[in-house]
Design a protein around this motif. Sequence first.
Motif, PDB file in Angstrom:
ATOM      1  N   SER A  24      11.623   5.954  -7.019  1.00 30.53           N
ATOM      2  CA  SER A  24      10.200   6.203  -7.149  1.00 30.53           C
ATOM      3  C   SER A  24       9.555   5.345  -8.214  1.00 30.53           C
ATOM      4  N   ALA A  25      10.270   5.063  -9.272  1.00 32.04           N
ATOM      5  CA  ALA A  25       9.699   4.308 -10.379  1.00 32.04           C
ATOM      6  C   ALA A  25       9.270   2.916  -9.970  1.00 32.04           C
ATOM      7  N   ARG A  26       9.842   2.385  -8.883  1.00 31.53           N
ATOM      8  CA  ARG A  26       9.530   1.032  -8.448  1.00 31.53           C
ATOM      9  C   ARG A  26       8.424   0.999  -7.408  1.00 31.53           C
ATOM     10  N   ARG A  27       7.927   2.151  -7.014  1.00 35.47           N
ATOM     11  CA  ARG A  27       6.881   2.199  -6.006  1.00 35.47           C
ATOM     12  C   ARG A  27       5.525   2.063  -6.685  1.00 35.47           C
ATOM     13  N   THR A  28       4.828   0.999  -6.415  1.00 39.40           N
ATOM     14  CA  THR A  28       3.507   0.798  -6.985  1.00 39.40           C
ATOM     15  C   THR A  28       2.499   0.609  -5.877  1.00 39.40           C
ATOM     16  N   VAL A  29       1.245   0.753  -6.229  1.00 36.39           N
ATOM     17  CA  VAL A  29       0.183   0.645  -5.245  1.00 36.39           C
ATOM     18  C   VAL A  29      -0.262  -0.797  -5.044  1.00 36.39           C
ATOM     19  N   ASP A  30       0.221  -1.717  -5.862  1.00 37.64           N
ATOM     20  CA  ASP A  30      -0.270  -3.096  -5.849  1.00 37.64           C
ATOM     21  C   ASP A  30      -0.237  -3.728  -4.461  1.00 37.64           C
ATOM     22  N   GLY A  31       0.909  -3.661  -3.791  1.00 32.83           N
ATOM     23  CA  GLY A  31       1.031  -4.281  -2.481  1.00 32.83           C
ATOM     24  C   GLY A  31       0.095  -3.661  -1.460  1.00 32.83           C
ATOM     25  N   TYR A  32      -0.074  -2.345  -1.530  1.00 33.21           N
ATOM     26  CA  TYR A  32      -0.963  -1.663  -0.600  1.00 33.21           C
ATOM     27  C   TYR A  32      -2.406  -2.139  -0.766  1.00 33.21           C
ATOM     28  N   LEU A  33      -2.799  -2.397  -2.008  1.00 29.26           N
ATOM     29  CA  LEU A  33      -4.176  -2.824  -2.273  1.00 29.26           C
ATOM     30  C   LEU A  33      -4.451  -4.232  -1.744  1.00 29.26           C
ATOM     31  N   LEU A  34      -3.399  -5.016  -1.508  1.00 31.80           N
ATOM     32  CA  LEU A  34      -3.565  -6.384  -1.002  1.00 31.80           C
ATOM     33  C   LEU A  34      -3.717  -6.447   0.508  1.00 31.80           C
ATOM     34  N   ALA A  35      -3.463  -5.351   1.188  1.00 29.68           N
ATOM     35  CA  ALA A  35      -3.508  -5.355   2.657  1.00 29.68           C
ATOM     36  C   ALA A  35      -4.942  -5.512   3.156  1.00 29.68           C
ATOM     37  N   PRO A  36      -5.163  -6.369   4.162  1.00 28.14           N
ATOM     38  CA  PRO A  36      -6.503  -6.557   4.730  1.00 28.14           C
ATOM     39  C   PRO A  36      -6.807  -5.554   5.842  1.00 28.14           C
ATOM     40  N   PHE A  37      -5.989  -4.536   5.976  1.00 33.44           N
ATOM     41  CA  PHE A  37      -6.158  -3.535   7.023  1.00 33.44           C
ATOM     42  C   PHE A  37      -6.105  -2.144   6.405  1.00 33.44           C
ATOM     43  N   LEU A 211       1.035  17.238  14.238  1.00 37.50           N
ATOM     44  CA  LEU A 211       0.552  16.255  13.278  1.00 37.50           C
ATOM     45  C   LEU A 211      -0.768  15.627  13.715  1.00 37.50           C
ATOM     46  N   GLY A 212      -1.514  15.138  12.741  1.00 35.52           N
ATOM     47  CA  GLY A 212      -2.703  14.351  12.980  1.00 35.52           C
ATOM     48  C   GLY A 212      -2.734  13.239  11.950  1.00 35.52           C
ATOM     49  N   PHE A 213      -3.387  12.129  12.274  1.00 33.57           N
ATOM     50  CA  PHE A 213      -3.414  10.963  11.387  1.00 33.57           C
ATOM     51  C   PHE A 213      -4.856  10.598  11.042  1.00 33.57           C
ATOM     52  N   SER A 214      -5.032  10.014   9.872  1.00 35.79           N
ATOM     53  CA  SER A 214      -6.360   9.551   9.477  1.00 35.79           C
ATOM     54  C   SER A 214      -6.230   8.421   8.481  1.00 35.79           C
ATOM     55  N   VAL A 215      -7.304   7.635   8.351  1.00 33.65           N
ATOM     56  CA  VAL A 215      -7.329   6.549   7.373  1.00 33.65           C
ATOM     57  C   VAL A 215      -7.229   7.133   5.966  1.00 33.65           C
ATOM     58  N   VAL A 216      -6.418   6.504   5.129  1.00 29.82           N
ATOM     59  CA  VAL A 216      -6.303   6.916   3.727  1.00 29.82           C
ATOM     60  C   VAL A 216      -7.540   6.414   2.983  1.00 29.82           C
ATOM     61  N   LYS A 217      -8.308   7.317   2.420  1.00 23.91           N
ATOM     62  CA  LYS A 217      -9.556   6.950   1.762  1.00 23.91           C
ATOM     63  C   LYS A 217      -9.314   6.286   0.415  1.00 23.91           C
ATOM     64  N   ASP A 218      -8.290   6.727  -0.315  1.00 26.57           N
ATOM     65  CA  ASP A 218      -8.023   6.191  -1.636  1.00 26.57           C
ATOM     66  C   ASP A 218      -6.516   6.041  -1.816  1.00 26.57           C
ATOM     67  N   ILE A 219      -5.977   4.878  -1.441  1.00 28.00           N
ATOM     68  CA  ILE A 219      -4.525   4.676  -1.515  1.00 28.00           C
ATOM     69  C   ILE A 219      -4.024   4.751  -2.948  1.00 28.00           C
ATOM     70  N   ALA A 220      -4.871   4.428  -3.932  1.00 25.17           N
ATOM     71  CA  ALA A 220      -4.450   4.472  -5.338  1.00 25.17           C
ATOM     72  C   ALA A 220      -4.083   5.886  -5.767  1.00 25.17           C
ATOM     73  N   ALA A 221      -4.657   6.897  -5.086  1.00 24.58           N
ATOM     74  CA  ALA A 221      -4.360   8.280  -5.434  1.00 24.58           C
ATOM     75  C   ALA A 221      -2.924   8.660  -5.078  1.00 24.58           C
ATOM     76  N   TYR A 222      -2.259   7.848  -4.243  1.00 27.25           N
ATOM     77  CA  TYR A 222      -0.884   8.128  -3.845  1.00 27.25           C
ATOM     78  C   TYR A 222       0.128   7.594  -4.856  1.00 27.25           C
ATOM     79  N   ALA A 223      -0.305   6.735  -5.750  1.00 31.29           N
ATOM     80  CA  ALA A 223       0.618   6.083  -6.676  1.00 31.29           C
ATOM     81  C   ALA A 223       1.217   7.102  -7.639  1.00 31.29           C
ATOM     82  N   LYS A 224       2.473   6.847  -8.018  1.00 29.56           N
ATOM     83  CA  LYS A 224       3.162   7.741  -8.943  1.00 29.56           C
ATOM     84  C   LYS A 224       3.118   7.182 -10.346  1.00 29.56           C
TER      85      LYS A 224
END
Length: 224
Positions: A24-37, A211-224
């Motif tokens: 978990s310590a190596r999981r960061t939001v940086d890569g997710y923020l770079l995604a164009p989708f 289950l249901g799926f939806s767009v993540v509104k704030d991916i930074a909120a998932y960061a540990k």
Amino acid sequence: METTSRVGAQASAADGAASQAVPSARRTVDGYLLAPFPWYGLDEAFTGPRWLMQVGTAADGAVEHGSIGHGDEPSVRAEGGFGNGDRERFAVVVTVAANPVRRSADGTGVLEATSVSSAAWLAGVGLLSFTWPGQMDHSLRDDWLDQQTETAWVLADDLEGSDWSTLSLPVDGVPTSFHYRESEYGWVLAGSTKEGVHLGAYGRGMSAYGLGFSVVKDIAAYAK
């Protein structure tokens, strides 16, 4: 259209799937923020823990796919079938960019376009990364994983085959058709969204039917 060998495509995606099990310590939001989708996760009906896994990148560093976990963080299970899976309930959502052209890792060729099959295969390999048969020695797991990875590829390449059924689940509130299959290790599903991405998901101990799926509104909120 496929202009390079599947071996190259499999190796690229396998690297991304294998990296999901980092601490978990190596999981960061940086890569997710770079995604164009947009990233997808379970919708608001799911109220349990949510956590980042890893993103997968192309040869030029562009983010191509990534995974977000929900529920209990899975550990590698060495038991035939579900074993203690009733105490480990999780669902992982894989978002895959819809790319018509992808460069090979060495930059000399072009890989086939991403598709629903890409999402299905990444989800299948993701589930395998946390499982191996209990009767198997640890030293043989790599061979088993290679064999099962190839099987997952074959299954993902034949989404209209008898190994798959159809499941309708909401995506951003809209009923959407998914390809779905179960195995002794859990379940896998895959489909596409109107936002131009493909979705894969896998899990165990948690039913896929509700289950249901939806767009993540704030991916930074998932960061540990």
